[in-house]
Design a protein around this motif. Structure first.
Motif, PDB file in Angstrom:
ATOM      1  N   GLU A  70       0.860  -1.165   0.025  1.00  0.00           N
ATOM      2  CA  GLU A  70      -0.042  -0.148  -0.103  1.00  0.00           C
ATOM      3  C   GLU A  70       0.720   1.174  -0.266  1.00  0.00           C
ATOM      4  N   ALA A  71       1.750   1.318   0.213  1.00  0.00           N
ATOM      5  CA  ALA A  71       3.153   1.785   0.143  1.00  0.00           C
ATOM      6  C   ALA A  71       3.748   2.256  -1.140  1.00  0.00           C
ATOM      7  N   GLN A  72       3.376   1.465  -1.840  1.00  0.00           N
ATOM      8  CA  GLN A  72       4.018   2.003  -3.125  1.00  0.00           C
ATOM      9  C   GLN A  72       5.383   1.145  -2.980  1.00  0.00           C
ATOM     10  N   VAL A  73       5.841   0.420  -2.979  1.00  0.00           N
ATOM     11  CA  VAL A  73       6.651  -0.240  -2.483  1.00  0.00           C
ATOM     12  C   VAL A  73       6.917  -1.970  -2.715  1.00  0.00           C
ATOM     13  N   PRO A  74       7.330  -1.709  -4.436  1.00  0.00           N
ATOM     14  CA  PRO A  74       7.716  -3.201  -5.163  1.00  0.00           C
ATOM     15  C   PRO A  74       8.083  -4.267  -3.880  1.00  0.00           C
ATOM     16  N   LEU A  75       7.565  -5.386  -4.184  1.00  0.00           N
ATOM     17  CA  LEU A  75       8.062  -6.591  -3.448  1.00  0.00           C
ATOM     18  C   LEU A  75       8.582  -8.228  -3.857  1.00  0.00           C
ATOM     19  N   LEU A  76       9.690  -8.403  -3.703  1.00  0.00           N
ATOM     20  CA  LEU A  76       9.833  -8.863  -4.766  1.00  0.00           C
ATOM     21  C   LEU A  76      10.971 -10.291  -3.217  1.00  0.00           C
ATOM     22  N   ASN A  77       9.996 -11.401  -3.767  1.00  0.00           N
ATOM     23  CA  ASN A  77      11.002 -13.156  -3.504  1.00  0.00           C
ATOM     24  C   ASN A  77      11.765 -13.950  -3.677  1.00  0.00           C
ATOM     25  N   GLN A  78      12.966 -14.282  -3.108  1.00  0.00           N
ATOM     26  CA  GLN A  78      13.542 -15.421  -3.265  1.00  0.00           C
ATOM     27  C   GLN A  78      13.831 -16.547  -2.356  1.00  0.00           C
ATOM     28  N   SER A  79      14.011 -17.269  -3.086  1.00  0.00           N
ATOM     29  CA  SER A  79      13.130 -18.667  -2.413  1.00  0.00           C
ATOM     30  C   SER A  79      14.915 -19.843  -2.648  1.00  0.00           C
ATOM     31  N   VAL A  80      15.336 -20.812  -0.890  1.00  0.00           N
ATOM     32  CA  VAL A  80      16.210 -21.696  -1.640  1.00  0.00           C
ATOM     33  C   VAL A  80      15.856 -22.682  -2.228  1.00  0.00           C
ATOM     34  N   LEU A  81      15.993 -23.311  -3.078  1.00  0.00           N
ATOM     35  CA  LEU A  81      15.252 -25.258  -2.931  1.00  0.00           C
ATOM     36  C   LEU A  81      16.013 -25.867  -1.804  1.00  0.00           C
ATOM     37  N   LEU A  82      15.283 -26.072  -0.842  1.00  0.00           N
ATOM     38  CA  LEU A  82      15.850 -27.130  -0.194  1.00  0.00           C
ATOM     39  C   LEU A  82      15.063 -28.698   0.112  1.00  0.00           C
ATOM     40  N   LYS A  83      15.646 -29.659   0.244  1.00  0.00           N
ATOM     41  CA  LYS A  83      15.643 -30.398   0.947  1.00  0.00           C
ATOM     42  C   LYS A  83      15.110 -31.068   1.855  1.00  0.00           C
ATOM     43  N   GLY A  84      13.356 -31.668   1.933  1.00  0.00           N
ATOM     44  CA  GLY A  84      13.012 -32.159   2.947  1.00  0.00           C
ATOM     45  C   GLY A  84      11.852 -30.828   3.472  1.00  0.00           C
ATOM     46  N   VAL A  85      12.006 -29.355   2.224  1.00  0.00           N
ATOM     47  CA  VAL A  85      11.301 -28.469   2.759  1.00  0.00           C
ATOM     48  C   VAL A  85      10.562 -27.938   1.702  1.00  0.00           C
ATOM     49  N   ASN A  86      11.193 -27.844   0.501  1.00  0.00           N
ATOM     50  CA  ASN A  86      10.409 -27.426  -0.690  1.00  0.00           C
ATOM     51  C   ASN A  86      10.801 -28.110  -1.764  1.00  0.00           C
ATOM     52  N   ASP A  87      10.658 -29.268  -2.087  1.00  0.00           N
ATOM     53  CA  ASP A  87      11.259 -29.837  -2.997  1.00  0.00           C
ATOM     54  C   ASP A  87      10.660 -30.683  -3.941  1.00  0.00           C
ATOM     55  N   ASP A  88       9.773 -29.817  -3.987  1.00  0.00           N
ATOM     56  CA  ASP A  88       8.459 -30.645  -5.122  1.00  0.00           C
ATOM     57  C   ASP A  88       7.775 -29.352  -5.767  1.00  0.00           C
ATOM     58  N   ALA A  89       7.554 -29.815  -6.974  1.00  0.00           N
ATOM     59  CA  ALA A  89       6.737 -29.045  -7.792  1.00  0.00           C
ATOM     60  C   ALA A  89       4.924 -28.298  -6.599  1.00  0.00           C
ATOM     61  N   GLU A  90       4.445 -29.377  -6.522  1.00  0.00           N
ATOM     62  CA  GLU A  90       3.575 -28.833  -5.757  1.00  0.00           C
ATOM     63  C   GLU A  90       3.436 -27.908  -5.059  1.00  0.00           C
ATOM     64  N   THR A  91       4.185 -27.845  -3.336  1.00  0.00           N
ATOM     65  CA  THR A  91       5.088 -26.678  -2.698  1.00  0.00           C
ATOM     66  C   THR A  91       4.870 -25.011  -3.994  1.00  0.00           C
ATOM     67  N   LEU A  92       5.651 -25.287  -4.616  1.00  0.00           N
ATOM     68  CA  LEU A  92       6.165 -23.907  -4.569  1.00  0.00           C
ATOM     69  C   LEU A  92       5.127 -23.609  -5.713  1.00  0.00           C
ATOM     70  N   ILE A  93       4.655 -24.258  -6.469  1.00  0.00           N
ATOM     71  CA  ILE A  93       3.370 -23.996  -7.119  1.00  0.00           C
ATOM     72  C   ILE A  93       1.998 -22.869  -6.224  1.00  0.00           C
ATOM     73  N   GLU A  94       2.392 -23.333  -5.209  1.00  0.00           N
ATOM     74  CA  GLU A  94       1.258 -23.186  -4.095  1.00  0.00           C
ATOM     75  C   GLU A  94       2.209 -21.627  -3.416  1.00  0.00           C
ATOM     76  N   LEU A  95       3.521 -22.062  -3.044  1.00  0.00           N
ATOM     77  CA  LEU A  95       4.178 -20.188  -2.881  1.00  0.00           C
ATOM     78  C   LEU A  95       4.158 -19.850  -3.826  1.00  0.00           C
ATOM     79  N   SER A  96       4.250 -19.721  -4.899  1.00  0.00           N
ATOM     80  CA  SER A  96       3.892 -18.610  -6.386  1.00  0.00           C
ATOM     81  C   SER A  96       2.259 -17.720  -6.278  1.00  0.00           C
TER      82      SER A  96
END
Length: 348
Positions: free
Chosen positions: A257-283
């Protein structure tokens, strides 16, 4: 990475605290209340003793630090919870793994002056502090010599002088540790001094505070972030969709709302997000919150984090599936950082 207390200047009273704390204390109370012992975190999550005892040696070298707001998003009784896995010390961290080093991305070689790094054309990075609001067990700066960096605004004169003198620079990144563990008074002065260099156009802040302690996003933070002529960008770090609970969404909404552009970076991590379904949901969740998926990092090969590494071939398979299911702008670039390269290297 060092946990240190935040600057002695008082935080603005409009940095609203966790409801369990006094509003006048703000986000600093949440820093003080964070879990610092694996046994306490395990008790809170109703985990068996065996789940944390083998990691005590790892915690000696790199202490546990987990805000209660983040722990509240973990599943009780689940040692495999993807948020817990990011922060709980484990025995594998003590193993010495070939090709994993203390300086995996060439930070030491990129140091221009104490606290100021330059790896890429047109931009430089200030390691503002060693303090963080969480100790990620895969942190690529877990061995960084924070004690040698500037302490206090006056100690930044050499770095600021280098920024003012180099007219090829157009963007300054505030990193750490986490720059938002500094008070808004200090950050106001720092932003003003950077903005005084007329060739600098953008100020980029890399932070996990809006995710770890969402109350950190407050009026005084927004005031300095948007209060100079510099175009601000905030890069958050979210690895799993469970991190994006309502309190985090509200904090990100304030930035948006303050007009600050927001970006996200992730790290591909075994046992955390190393599957497509998790990362699709995250995006999908990030886009709902006006956050652009930016980078998906191949793990930086820092000593102590080898157990998190996902093979590149598996990463490519995951990204291929994401591309088949998401619009192009929703798929983060799959990259790795190679010491000495002129930019991040895109994989695939």
């Amino acid at each position: 990475m060092n946990i240190v207390t935040t600057d002695s200047q008082s935080a603005s009273s409009n940095c609203i605290a966790n409801p369990a704390t006094s509003p006048s204390e703000g986000w600093k109370a949440s820093m003080r209340a964070a879990f610092r012992r694996a046994s306490d975190l395990a008790e809170h999550l109703q985990l068996p003793e065996s789940s944390w005892q083998t990691g005590l040696a790892a915690a000696d070298g790199f202490p546990l630090f987990v805000p209660r707001e983040f722990a509240a998003k973990m599943r009780r009784g689940d040692i495999g919870d993807p948020l817990l896995r990011q922060v709980l010390p484990v025995e594998q961290e003590t193993f010495v793994t070939e090709s994993f080093t203390a300086n995996p991305v060439g930070d030491d070689e990129a140091m221009l002056t104490p606290g100021l790094l330059q790896k890429y054309h047109g931009r430089a990075l200030m390691v503002t502090t060693g303090a963080c609001a969480v100790h990620c067990r895969y942190c690529f700066r877990r061995h960084f010599p924070y004690g040698e960096g500037p302490k206090g605004i006056d100690a930044w004169s050499s770095a600021l002088g280098a920024i003012h003198q180099d007219e090829s620079l157009h963007e300054i990144l505030l990193s750490g540790g986490d720059p938002l563990t500094l008070t808004d008074g200090v950050l106001t002065l720092l932003a003003e001094k950077i903005a005084a260099a007329r060739h600098i156009r953008r100020l980029r802040v890399h932070t996990r505070l809006p995710v770890m302690i969402p109350s950190r996003v407050c009026d005084s933070l927004l005031a300095w972030l948007t209060g100079t002529r510099l175009r601000p960008f905030v890069v958050i770090h979210v690895n799993h969709p469970h991190e994006l609970a309502d309190d985090v969404a509200a904090a990100l909404a304030r930035l948006s709302e303050a007009q600050v552009p927001l970006l996200n970076q992730s790290v591909l991590l075994k046992g955390v997000n190393d599957d497509a379904e998790t990362l699709i949901e995250l995006s999908e969740k990030l886009l709902d919150l006006n956050v652009m998926p930016y980078y998906l990092h191949q793990l930086d090969r820092v000593q102590g984090a080898a157990h998190f590494e996902v093979p590149r071939a598996e990463g490519l398979r995951i990204v291929k599936t994401m591309r088949s299911r998401l619009p192009g702008y929703a798929v983060p670039r799959y990259v790795e950082e190679i010491a000495g390269d002129a930019s991040k290297r895109v994989i695939g």
